[in-house]
Write an enzyme that holds these catalytic residues in place. Structure first.
Site, short mmCIF file in Angstrom:
data_model
loop_
_atom_site.label_atom_id
_atom_site.label_comp_id
_atom_site.label_asym_id
_atom_site.label_seq_id
_atom_site.Cartn_x
_atom_site.Cartn_y
_atom_site.Cartn_z
N ASP A 13 -33.40 27.84 -11.74
CA ASP A 13 -34.22 28.50 -10.71
C ASP A 13 -33.52 29.69 -10.08
O ASP A 13 -33.72 29.98 -8.90
CB ASP A 13 -34.63 27.50 -9.61
CG ASP A 13 -35.22 26.23 -10.18
OD1 ASP A 13 -36.07 26.37 -11.07
OD2 ASP A 13 -34.83 25.14 -9.74
N LYS A 16 -34.52 33.68 -13.37
CA LYS A 16 -34.39 34.17 -14.75
C LYS A 16 -35.64 34.85 -15.24
O LYS A 16 -35.59 35.82 -15.96
CB LYS A 16 -34.09 32.99 -15.70
CG LYS A 16 -32.69 32.48 -15.62
CD LYS A 16 -32.44 31.42 -16.69
CE LYS A 16 -33.11 30.10 -16.45
NZ LYS A 16 -32.68 29.37 -15.27
N GLY A 40 -39.16 26.25 -15.63
CA GLY A 40 -40.26 26.88 -14.92
C GLY A 40 -39.93 28.34 -14.70
O GLY A 40 -39.02 28.65 -13.94
N HIS A 41 -40.60 29.22 -15.39
CA HIS A 41 -40.34 30.65 -15.24
C HIS A 41 -41.57 31.33 -14.66
O HIS A 41 -42.66 31.25 -15.22
CB HIS A 41 -39.98 31.28 -16.59
CG HIS A 41 -38.64 30.83 -17.10
ND1 HIS A 41 -38.19 31.12 -18.36
CD2 HIS A 41 -37.66 30.13 -16.50
CE1 HIS A 41 -36.98 30.60 -18.52
NE2 HIS A 41 -36.65 29.99 -17.40
N GLN A 223 -33.02 26.22 -17.47
CA GLN A 223 -32.16 25.48 -16.55
C GLN A 223 -30.90 26.31 -16.22
O GLN A 223 -30.97 27.53 -16.24
CB GLN A 223 -31.78 24.09 -17.10
CG GLN A 223 -32.95 23.11 -17.17
CD GLN A 223 -33.75 23.20 -18.45
OE1 GLN A 223 -33.19 23.31 -19.53
NE2 GLN A 223 -35.05 23.17 -18.34
P1 IMP Z 1 -34.95 16.71 -16.96
O1 IMP Z 1 -34.52 17.98 -17.59
O2 IMP Z 1 -36.43 16.63 -16.70
O3 IMP Z 1 -34.43 15.50 -17.69
O4 IMP Z 1 -34.27 16.63 -15.49
C1 IMP Z 1 -32.88 16.49 -15.33
C2 IMP Z 1 -32.39 17.32 -14.15
O5 IMP Z 1 -32.53 18.70 -14.46
C3 IMP Z 1 -33.17 17.12 -12.85
O6 IMP Z 1 -32.28 17.28 -11.76
C4 IMP Z 1 -34.16 18.25 -12.85
O7 IMP Z 1 -34.60 18.58 -11.54
C5 IMP Z 1 -33.31 19.35 -13.45
N1 IMP Z 1 -34.08 20.41 -14.10
C6 IMP Z 1 -34.70 20.37 -15.29
N2 IMP Z 1 -35.29 21.55 -15.57
C7 IMP Z 1 -35.03 22.36 -14.53
C8 IMP Z 1 -35.34 23.73 -14.24
O8 IMP Z 1 -35.98 24.46 -15.01
N3 IMP Z 1 -34.87 24.21 -13.05
C9 IMP Z 1 -34.13 23.45 -12.21
N4 IMP Z 1 -33.82 22.19 -12.44
C10 IMP Z 1 -34.26 21.63 -13.59
#
Ligand code: IMP
Length: 429
Positions: A13, A16, A40-41, A223
């Site tokens: 977040d 990007k 999430g972009h 991420q």
């Molecule tokens: P997962 O990727 O859904 O398994 O989540 C694992 C961790 O990564 C959690 O803390 C999510 O909030 C975090 N996470 C996954 N994708 C994103 C992203 O695009 N932005 C920020 N945090 C993310």
């Protein structure tokens, strides 16, 4: 011509989307290489806002967009996202969009398992996005995944389904859930298969051709490095490698392909989900930054945790990810603060530390050591050159650069594509 790899250098977040969109308009191909629709972009182009979770950001500008083999793909989400974008006037065809035929699929049983585990974990939960990412990667590594290429062989899938269902049935039984409904799963896959298969191909081959033609490739990370399965705040991480080196593995190109590594860094820090966060602010300032920065998750809508800029973390993520230069984003969110703080080191049980220790308990226990800088009353919002910035904002940026031991290549001053101060063009490096 240089390629560029964009990665998040904090917990995701970092903004990007805007930077990738800006670079994508000058790239010949944009490639996602890890993660799934947990990303999430948000792209703001003119008066339109596009929200992408799975598709590479280049899709909005009509640039060749590729989902590499390192991505885990939810076919039903793919269809929904494609249709949503088409509804906004974006053209998506096999000419401008391709998916690696070796991508592992995210299935409904992965989503189930993600939710069941998080609910059962109570206080120890990871705080996942609930999209089945972890379980899908587990099945990939466990060699029982259904992949994109399997969609063309659904009548020959018995042995693979036996292995997959045996594994999931045992897990589901532990949660008092019925066994996998194999027939329903196959029916669903049969229905979605033609949609996915129209885009499926050996993308490594297409990318090699793109490279041979001398085209510029933009690798779009999702991420952030602190969520990397190896280098992040384990176990509060995602299930893929988010560091720059993954661009090569996750797309089928060699390590030399990554080119200029641009780390995206927010001028403060945020994280969603559980886990250590040394500079977290639970006071009015945190509240103010969260509101001004619209810190709510694009995918889940969850409120993000907010804190001061942590130079220790970013120095570390730039090092482990080989960052060439950073893009500093959302500096305008700090406008109007009397003073701003930067974390320059940690104290852990009486010891000084200049890095984040590996163990979660130590990460939780570190106390940030702050340097305080004077804030600025003027606005940085929309600035397009250094001369437009208040002097103290410039000092802040320079101090960040020094502390993270990595140059600032660009500064983003609003969500608009053009509101960017460019010091060094990553594609021209
Ligand atoms: P997962 O990727 O859904 O398994 O989540 C694992 C961790 O990564 C959690 O803390 C999510 O909030 C975090 N996470 C996954 N994708 C994103 C992203 O695009 N932005 C920020 N945090 C993310």
């Amino acid at each position: 011509m240089a390629n560029v790899t964009v990665i998040g250098a904090q917990w995701g977040d970092e903004g990007k989307g805007k930077i990738v969109d800006w670079l994508a308009s000058r790239a010949d191909a944009v490639v996602r290489f890890q993660g799934g629709h947990n990303a999430g972009h948000t792209l703001v182009v003119g008066d339109k806002t596009y929200k992408l979770s799975l598709l590479p950001s280049g899709i909005v500008t009509g640039t060749l967009s590729i989902v590499g083999n390192g991505v885990v793909l939810d076919p039903w989400h793919l269809k929904a996202e494609v249709e949503k974008l088409e509804g906004q006037g974006v053209t998506i065809t096999p000419d401008n969009f391709a998916i690696a035929d070796t991508c592992a699929l995210i299935l409904p049983i992965h989503r189930d398992l993600d939710a069941l585990r998080e609910t059962a974990a109570g206080k120890g939960k990871i705080g996942t996005t609930g999209r089945g990412i972890g379980p899908a990667y587990e099945d990939k590594v466990g060699r029982r995944a259904i992949r994109v290429c399997d969609l063309a062989h659904l009548d020959d899938l018995d042995a693979q389904l036996d292995r997959l269902c045996a594994h999931h049935d045992a897990l589901r039984a532990g949660f008092d859930q019925p066994p996998v409904n194999r027939r329903a799963l196959l029916d669903e896959l049969r229905e979605i298969a033609p949609f996915v298969l129209q885009f499926a191909q050996p993308v490594w081959k297409r990318l090699h051709q793109v490279r041979k033609d001398g085209a510029k490739i933009l690798f779009e990370g999702a991420q952030g490095v602190l969520l990397d399965i190896d280098h992040g705040t384990y176990p509060f991480v995602t299930s893929s490698n988010t560091v720059s080196g993954t661009a090569a593995v996750g797309s089928g190109l060699g390590p030399g392909a990554t080119g200029y590594v641009l780390g995206i860094v927010k001028a403060y820090t945020t994280r969603v989900g559980s886990g250590p966060f040394p500079t977290e602010l639970e006071d009015e300032i945190g509240q103010r930054l969260g509101e001004r920065g619209h810190e709510f998750g694009t995918v889940t809508g969850r409120k993000r945790r907010v804190g001061w800029f942590d130079a220790v973390l970013v120095r570390q993520t730039c090092a482990v990810s080989g960052v060439t230069g950073i893009a500093l984003t959302k500096i305008d969110v700090l406008d109007g603060l009397e003073e701003v703080r930067i974390c320059t080191g940690y104290r852990l049980r009486g010891r000084d530390l200049d890095y984040l220790p590996a163990h979660s308990a130590d990460q939780q226990a570190v106390e940030p050591v702050y340097e305080t800088l004077e804030g600025w009353s003027g606005s940085t919002a929309g600035a397009r050159s250094f001369a437009d910035l208040p002097a103290n904002a410039v000092k802040y940026i320079q101090r960040v650069q020094e502390l993270i031991e990595t140059p600032v290549a660009l500064v983003s001053t609003s969500p608009e594509r053009e509101d960017t101060i460019l010091m060094r063009d990553p594609f021209m490096d």
